[in-house]
Design a protein around this motif. Structure first.
Motif, PDB file in Angstrom:
ATOM      1  N   THR A 351      -5.812  30.593  25.034  1.00  0.00           N
ATOM      2  CA  THR A 351      -5.585  29.389  25.844  1.00  0.00           C
ATOM      3  C   THR A 351      -6.706  28.376  25.650  1.00  0.00           C
ATOM      4  O   THR A 351      -6.468  27.161  25.523  1.00  0.00           O
ATOM      5  N   ALA A 352      -7.960  28.871  25.627  1.00  0.00           N
ATOM      6  CA  ALA A 352      -9.094  27.966  25.441  1.00  0.00           C
ATOM      7  C   ALA A 352      -9.064  27.316  24.063  1.00  0.00           C
ATOM      8  O   ALA A 352      -9.377  26.125  23.925  1.00  0.00           O
ATOM      9  N   LEU A 353      -8.681  28.067  23.034  1.00  0.00           N
ATOM     10  CA  LEU A 353      -8.585  27.484  21.694  1.00  0.00           C
ATOM     11  C   LEU A 353      -7.458  26.454  21.613  1.00  0.00           C
ATOM     12  O   LEU A 353      -7.590  25.423  20.920  1.00  0.00           O
ATOM     13  N   LEU A 354      -6.361  26.721  22.298  1.00  0.00           N
ATOM     14  CA  LEU A 354      -5.262  25.739  22.318  1.00  0.00           C
ATOM     15  C   LEU A 354      -5.691  24.486  23.079  1.00  0.00           C
ATOM     16  O   LEU A 354      -5.349  23.353  22.680  1.00  0.00           O
ATOM     17  N   ASP A 355      -6.457  24.648  24.183  1.00  0.00           N
ATOM     18  CA  ASP A 355      -6.977  23.480  24.910  1.00  0.00           C
ATOM     19  C   ASP A 355      -7.859  22.634  24.010  1.00  0.00           C
ATOM     20  O   ASP A 355      -7.780  21.393  24.008  1.00  0.00           O
ATOM     21  N   GLN A 427     -17.022  38.340  21.939  1.00  0.00           N
ATOM     22  CA  GLN A 427     -18.035  39.400  21.856  1.00  0.00           C
ATOM     23  C   GLN A 427     -17.695  40.557  22.792  1.00  0.00           C
ATOM     24  O   GLN A 427     -17.895  41.730  22.445  1.00  0.00           O
ATOM     25  N   LEU A 428     -17.190  40.239  23.980  1.00  0.00           N
ATOM     26  CA  LEU A 428     -16.806  41.304  24.911  1.00  0.00           C
ATOM     27  C   LEU A 428     -15.678  42.152  24.338  1.00  0.00           C
ATOM     28  O   LEU A 428     -15.563  43.342  24.659  1.00  0.00           O
ATOM     29  N   ASN A 429     -14.841  41.552  23.515  1.00  0.00           N
ATOM     30  CA  ASN A 429     -13.764  42.308  22.862  1.00  0.00           C
ATOM     31  C   ASN A 429     -14.213  42.927  21.536  1.00  0.00           C
ATOM     32  O   ASN A 429     -13.370  43.406  20.766  1.00  0.00           O
ATOM     33  N   GLN A 430     -15.540  42.884  21.297  1.00  0.00           N
ATOM     34  CA  GLN A 430     -16.122  43.454  20.083  1.00  0.00           C
ATOM     35  C   GLN A 430     -15.488  42.850  18.826  1.00  0.00           C
ATOM     36  O   GLN A 430     -15.234  43.543  17.838  1.00  0.00           O
ATOM     37  N   GLY A 431     -15.226  41.541  18.911  1.00  0.00           N
ATOM     38  CA  GLY A 431     -14.631  40.842  17.788  1.00  0.00           C
ATOM     39  C   GLY A 431     -15.573  39.826  17.191  1.00  0.00           C
ATOM     40  O   GLY A 431     -16.773  39.781  17.497  1.00  0.00           O
ATOM     41  N   HIS A 432     -15.023  38.968  16.335  1.00  0.00           N
ATOM     42  CA  HIS A 432     -15.809  37.951  15.632  1.00  0.00           C
ATOM     43  C   HIS A 432     -14.959  36.686  15.533  1.00  0.00           C
ATOM     44  O   HIS A 432     -13.746  36.755  15.296  1.00  0.00           O
ATOM     45  N   ILE A 433     -15.619  35.529  15.724  1.00  0.00           N
ATOM     46  CA  ILE A 433     -14.928  34.246  15.612  1.00  0.00           C
ATOM     47  C   ILE A 433     -15.599  33.408  14.544  1.00  0.00           C
ATOM     48  O   ILE A 433     -16.833  33.401  14.423  1.00  0.00           O
ATOM     49  N   SER A 434     -14.786  32.742  13.730  1.00  0.00           N
ATOM     50  CA  SER A 434     -15.302  31.900  12.648  1.00  0.00           C
ATOM     51  C   SER A 434     -14.555  30.570  12.638  1.00  0.00           C
ATOM     52  O   SER A 434     -13.459  30.439  13.204  1.00  0.00           O
ATOM     53  N   VAL A 435     -15.166  29.589  11.966  1.00  0.00           N
ATOM     54  CA  VAL A 435     -14.595  28.234  11.882  1.00  0.00           C
ATOM     55  C   VAL A 435     -14.493  27.856  10.404  1.00  0.00           C
ATOM     56  O   VAL A 435     -15.431  28.084   9.630  1.00  0.00           O
ATOM     57  N   SER A 436     -13.366  27.280  10.038  1.00  0.00           N
ATOM     58  CA  SER A 436     -13.166  26.822   8.664  1.00  0.00           C
ATOM     59  C   SER A 436     -12.365  25.527   8.671  1.00  0.00           C
ATOM     60  O   SER A 436     -11.806  25.122   9.707  1.00  0.00           O
ATOM     61  N   ASP A 437     -12.315  24.868   7.517  1.00  0.00           N
ATOM     62  CA  ASP A 437     -11.587  23.608   7.393  1.00  0.00           C
ATOM     63  C   ASP A 437     -10.101  23.860   7.209  1.00  0.00           C
ATOM     64  O   ASP A 437      -9.690  24.808   6.530  1.00  0.00           O
ATOM     65  N   ASN A 438      -9.301  22.982   7.802  1.00  0.00           N
ATOM     66  CA  ASN A 438      -7.857  22.975   7.561  1.00  0.00           C
ATOM     67  C   ASN A 438      -7.542  21.910   6.515  1.00  0.00           C
ATOM     68  O   ASN A 438      -8.343  20.998   6.294  1.00  0.00           O
ATOM     69  N   GLY A 442      -8.706  18.756   9.554  1.00  0.00           N
ATOM     70  CA  GLY A 442      -8.591  19.553  10.772  1.00  0.00           C
ATOM     71  C   GLY A 442      -9.476  20.796  10.712  1.00  0.00           C
ATOM     72  O   GLY A 442     -10.316  20.959   9.828  1.00  0.00           O
ATOM     73  N   THR A 443      -9.244  21.679  11.678  1.00  0.00           N
ATOM     74  CA  THR A 443     -10.101  22.848  11.859  1.00  0.00           C
ATOM     75  C   THR A 443      -9.246  24.076  12.126  1.00  0.00           C
ATOM     76  O   THR A 443      -8.181  23.984  12.753  1.00  0.00           O
ATOM     77  N   ILE A 444      -9.736  25.220  11.655  1.00  0.00           N
ATOM     78  CA  ILE A 444      -9.086  26.502  11.934  1.00  0.00           C
ATOM     79  C   ILE A 444     -10.118  27.422  12.600  1.00  0.00           C
ATOM     80  O   ILE A 444     -11.181  27.686  12.040  1.00  0.00           O
ATOM     81  N   PHE A 445      -9.799  27.862  13.817  1.00  0.00           N
ATOM     82  CA  PHE A 445     -10.600  28.874  14.510  1.00  0.00           C
ATOM     83  C   PHE A 445      -9.918  30.226  14.319  1.00  0.00           C
ATOM     84  O   PHE A 445      -8.728  30.381  14.658  1.00  0.00           O
ATOM     85  N   THR A 446     -10.663  31.192  13.793  1.00  0.00           N
ATOM     86  CA  THR A 446     -10.100  32.516  13.501  1.00  0.00           C
ATOM     87  C   THR A 446     -10.856  33.579  14.285  1.00  0.00           C
ATOM     88  O   THR A 446     -12.082  33.709  14.139  1.00  0.00           O
ATOM     89  N   VAL A 447     -10.120  34.332  15.105  1.00  0.00           N
ATOM     90  CA  VAL A 447     -10.685  35.437  15.879  1.00  0.00           C
ATOM     91  C   VAL A 447     -10.268  36.743  15.207  1.00  0.00           C
ATOM     92  O   VAL A 447      -9.066  36.977  14.990  1.00  0.00           O
TER      93      VAL A 447
END
Length: 457
Positions: A351-355, A427-438, A442-447
């Motif tokens: 939801t936060a990424l869509l916002d 981080q609480l979900n023991q994951g990783h988030i990265s940012v790349s170009d679209n 534009g932008t792509i956020f990948t979890v």
């Protein structure tokens, strides 16, 4: 009343340990040498007694002169050796180096040995020999052994005493040399602890001892982490104060405007109330985001369970589409994409990424949510066709209150906390988030989340 044990210093521990070690070594050496010397003397006495017995069998001693002749041929000291002859008729004849006859009545035998102690005469090696209806009781004095032992023990005591004195001086110097880096490190740590609100200085890092050097290195790493946290907290408080100051000032200004001019200019009331409502809503969102961050910071252990990320993301997209003007597209696998995570937190992340994509994307450009699974990773990507994020800004976008393109920060709603919350939740979900170009812009956020292990059939 129980006595409190006073902690000992390095020097005290080393001195006591060294003293105990030296005394133990000295005692072991004394006992070893004493036992070795005693055994050697006993074997000598036994060989001499055997030689004396052999001579007695060849030449009987009927007079004191005969005894002296036999004794001298055995190589024994006549002053420390005598014989008592028990005749067949019960009489006793003593051949002594002097006219004094030892009193054998109160003598006692040393267990498991041929040694016998005669009061006022000393320690003797005893041996008996029966020959021609006579019993010869041989007594060989162990005075040389006792004298050697006395000298040996005296020499060892002096040697140990000197070694202990020299060793304690050396140990004191060594202990001070070893403890000096630790004391300096402790003093520096105390000074740092005395000013917890200031940036902590780097502690001295000695090269030797290696353990103290490693401890200082670990402390410095801890202080660096603490300094970074302290700096972030200060920046957080400063940014939060700044963000809250603006809507509060706007609200107070409009209230004063209504109070001063509403009577003559009633038209200012609706406009001022609109500003007050807008700024109060902005302040409400800011406080809610701060609460989200506070809860995320306090969260420690989250129960991660297998969840179908594709199904969850499709549901979020369906419910979010009516709230925005941009078209939402969803791409996911035909089969469930199971990952380890918390359903509510993953829902909040998406939801936060869509916002964020909604705020920075043109109204006629689509936003795409993609779920994919590869090997042991499940990815959740949100792509937009906005202005994009420069490489310099990407290093800071997950910091609290950071806003990309500050010139447009007043045009786009937000407090700069959304992506910081996302990063914390990932981080609480023991994951990783990265940012790349679209592409083309534009932008792509990948979890990236860990795939749930397959169930055994």
């Amino acid at each position: 009343m129980k006595k409190t044990k006073v902690p000992r210093s390095y020097a005290a521990i080393i001195r006591r340990s060294f003293t105990t070690l030296l005394l133990t070594i000295g005692l072991v050496i004394t006992l070893t040498v004493s036992v070795t010397l005693s055994v050697d003397q006993l074997f000598r006495a036994q060989n001499q007694a055997a030689q004396l017995s052999s001579n007695l069998q060849i030449s009987q001693a009927n007079t004191f002169q005969d005894w002296l002749t036999i004794n001298r041929s055995s190589g024994l000291n006549a002053h420390n050796t005598f014989v008592v002859v028990k005749n067949s008729d019960g009489s006793t004849t003593s051949f002594l180096p002097s006219n004094r006859v030892p009193n054998l009545t109160n003598s006692w035998q040393v267990p498991f040995t041929h040694l016998i102690y005669i009061p006022k005469a000393g320690l003797y090696f005893s041996e008996s020999l029966k020959m021609n209806h006579k019993t010869y009781l041989l007594y060989i004095g162990m005075h040389v052994l006792l004298g050697n032992l006395h000298v040996l023990i005296a020499v060892l005591i002096i040697a140990i005493g000197l070694s202990l004195l020299i060793g304690l001086l050396f140990v004191r110097r060594l202990a001070n040399q070893i403890s000096r880096p630790t004391i300096e490190l402790a003093r520096a740590a105390q000074q740092a602890a005395a000013n917890p609100e200031t940036t902590q200085p780097t502690l001295p890092q000695p090269t030797e001892p290696a353990e103290v050097g490693q401890l200082a290195k670990d402390f410095n790493q801890l202080l660096a982490s603490q300094n970074g946290r302290l700096q972030r907290e200060r920046q957080f408080i400063s940014d939060a104060s700044h963000e809250l100051r603006t809507p509060i000032a706007t609200i107070r200004g409009n209230i004063k405007l209504i109070d001063r001019h509403s009577a003559k200019h009633p038209e200012v009331i609706p406009e001022s109330l609109g500003f007050i409502d807008q700024e109060s809503l902005r302040m409400q969102h800011l406080i809610e985001n701060l609460l989200h961050l506070s809860r995320a910071d306090r969260a420690q252990d989250i129960d991660l369970v297998p969840i179908d990320v594709a199904k969850l993301a499709e549901g979020v997209v369906t419910h979010y589409q009516p709230l925005i003007e941009q078209p939402l597209n969803f791409h996911g696998p035909a089969t469930p994409a199971m990952a380890l995570g918390d359903t509510d937190l993953v829902h909040q992340i998406l939801t936060a990424l869509l916002d964020n994509a909604h705020k920075y994307s043109p109204n006629d450009q689509a936003i795409t949510v993609t779920v994919a699974q590869k090997d042991d990773t499940v990815t959740l990507a949100v792509a937009d066709f906005g202005r994009g994020i420069s490489k310099a800004d990407r290093q800071h976008i997950f910091e609290r209150f950071y806003r990309v393109d500050s010139s447009r920060s007043n045009q786009v709603e937000g407090s700069g906390l959304g992506l910081a919350i996302v990063s914390q939740l990932v981080q609480l979900n023991q994951g990783h988030i990265s940012v790349s170009d679209n592409h083309p812009q534009g932008t792509i956020f990948t979890v990236s989340l860990t795939a749930a292990p397959a169930k055994e059939s």
